[in-house]
Motif scaffolding. Structure first.
Motif, PDB file in Angstrom:
ATOM      1  N   LEU A 161      -6.294  20.799  -1.728  1.00  0.00           N
ATOM      2  CA  LEU A 161      -7.323  19.698  -1.749  1.00  0.00           C
ATOM      3  C   LEU A 161      -8.064  19.805  -3.177  1.00  0.00           C
ATOM      4  O   LEU A 161      -8.632  18.678  -3.555  1.00  0.00           O
ATOM      5  N   ARG A 162      -8.384  20.848  -3.487  1.00  0.00           N
ATOM      6  CA  ARG A 162      -9.121  21.089  -4.637  1.00  0.00           C
ATOM      7  C   ARG A 162      -8.283  21.114  -5.919  1.00  0.00           C
ATOM      8  O   ARG A 162      -8.880  21.193  -7.125  1.00  0.00           O
TER       9      ARG A 162
ATOM     10  N   LEU B 254     -12.930  13.279   4.305  1.00  0.00           N
ATOM     11  CA  LEU B 254     -11.529  13.332   5.088  1.00  0.00           C
ATOM     12  C   LEU B 254     -11.738  13.132   6.412  1.00  0.00           C
ATOM     13  O   LEU B 254     -12.592  13.642   7.397  1.00  0.00           O
ATOM     14  N   SER B 255     -10.754  12.458   6.968  1.00  0.00           N
ATOM     15  CA  SER B 255     -10.411  12.195   8.377  1.00  0.00           C
ATOM     16  C   SER B 255      -9.598  13.511   9.009  1.00  0.00           C
ATOM     17  O   SER B 255      -8.415  13.728   8.377  1.00  0.00           O
TER      18      SER B 255
ATOM     19  N   PRO C  85       0.713  -1.631  -0.002  1.00  0.00           N
ATOM     20  CA  PRO C  85      -0.034   0.061  -0.027  1.00  0.00           C
ATOM     21  C   PRO C  85       0.845   1.081   0.134  1.00  0.00           C
ATOM     22  O   PRO C  85       1.875   1.125   0.434  1.00  0.00           O
ATOM     23  N   VAL C  86       0.390   2.148  -0.746  1.00  0.00           N
ATOM     24  CA  VAL C  86       1.132   3.493  -0.800  1.00  0.00           C
ATOM     25  C   VAL C  86       0.858   4.338   0.301  1.00  0.00           C
ATOM     26  O   VAL C  86      -0.483   4.289   0.686  1.00  0.00           O
ATOM     27  N   PRO C  87       1.700   4.882   1.212  1.00  0.00           N
ATOM     28  CA  PRO C  87       1.456   5.516   2.313  1.00  0.00           C
ATOM     29  C   PRO C  87       0.739   6.777   1.983  1.00  0.00           C
ATOM     30  O   PRO C  87       0.700   7.331   1.240  1.00  0.00           O
ATOM     31  N   MET C  88      -0.274   6.757   2.717  1.00  0.00           N
ATOM     32  CA  MET C  88      -1.336   8.009   2.770  1.00  0.00           C
ATOM     33  C   MET C  88      -0.742   9.305   2.907  1.00  0.00           C
ATOM     34  O   MET C  88       0.084   9.786   3.873  1.00  0.00           O
ATOM     35  N   THR C  89      -1.225  10.122   1.913  1.00  0.00           N
ATOM     36  CA  THR C  89      -0.764  11.628   2.101  1.00  0.00           C
ATOM     37  C   THR C  89      -1.371  12.410   3.098  1.00  0.00           C
ATOM     38  O   THR C  89      -2.621  12.038   3.356  1.00  0.00           O
TER      39      THR C  89
ATOM     40  N   LYS D 241      -4.187  12.446  -3.400  1.00  0.00           N
ATOM     41  CA  LYS D 241      -4.864  13.604  -2.485  1.00  0.00           C
ATOM     42  C   LYS D 241      -4.703  13.173  -1.158  1.00  0.00           C
ATOM     43  O   LYS D 241      -4.719  12.104  -0.773  1.00  0.00           O
ATOM     44  N   PRO D 242      -4.629  14.010  -0.143  1.00  0.00           N
ATOM     45  CA  PRO D 242      -4.492  13.966   1.170  1.00  0.00           C
ATOM     46  C   PRO D 242      -5.876  13.311   1.721  1.00  0.00           C
ATOM     47  O   PRO D 242      -6.882  13.462   1.299  1.00  0.00           O
TER      48      PRO D 242
END
Length: 142
Positions: free
Chosen positions: A50-51, A89-90, A6-10, A58-59
């Protein structure tokens, strides 16, 4: 069967205080957190990131300070919760504000957690370690 790593989340950090930005980066390093970290100094910059339509991932997680110039954390939260593309989003609030009104408003806007910025670096590193454990455990949709 092949499994892809898994690619680490941004992660997007919204923080206007350079010392706090450095502390987050230091805490990431101490905890061997390799997630890409994007920094914005206020809510307007954060929304622009984000946009923006780029090829970059995307984060999925936002670390949010409440007290920022131009657009503060609560305004930012209201904005993303009204946007269908950003509403899931968290968001973890990391702030010095211990005001009940800020906590209530943040939780009413569906934050994943509200963390008071600890004064000692050791406590900050421990808090970031706990966050890393949380988002590493969570499954997010593709």
């Amino acid at each position: 069967m092949s499994y892809s790593t898994p690619v680490p989340m941004t992660i997007l950090l919204l923080e206007d205080d350079e010392v706090d930005v450095m502390n987050v980066k230091r805490a990431f390093k101490k905890n061997n957190i390799s997630n890409p970290l994007i920094v914005a100094s206020n809510g307007i910059e954060g929304l622009a990131i984000l946009r923006s339509r780029t090829d970059l991932p995307k984060p999925r997680i936002v670390l949010l300070d409440l007290n920022m110039p131009k657009m503060g954390g609560i305004e930012f939260l209201k904005e993303i919760r009204q946007d269908p593309e950003l509403s899931s989003l968290s968001v973890f609030v990391m702030t010095t504000s211990n005001e009940d009104s800020d906590k209530i408003e943040a939780f009413n806007l569906n934050v994943a957690g509200y963390i008071l910025k600890p004064l000692s670096m050791d406590r900050f590193i421990a808090a970031v370690s706990t966050l890393n454990s949380y988002w590493t455990l969570c499954e997010f949709p593709e």
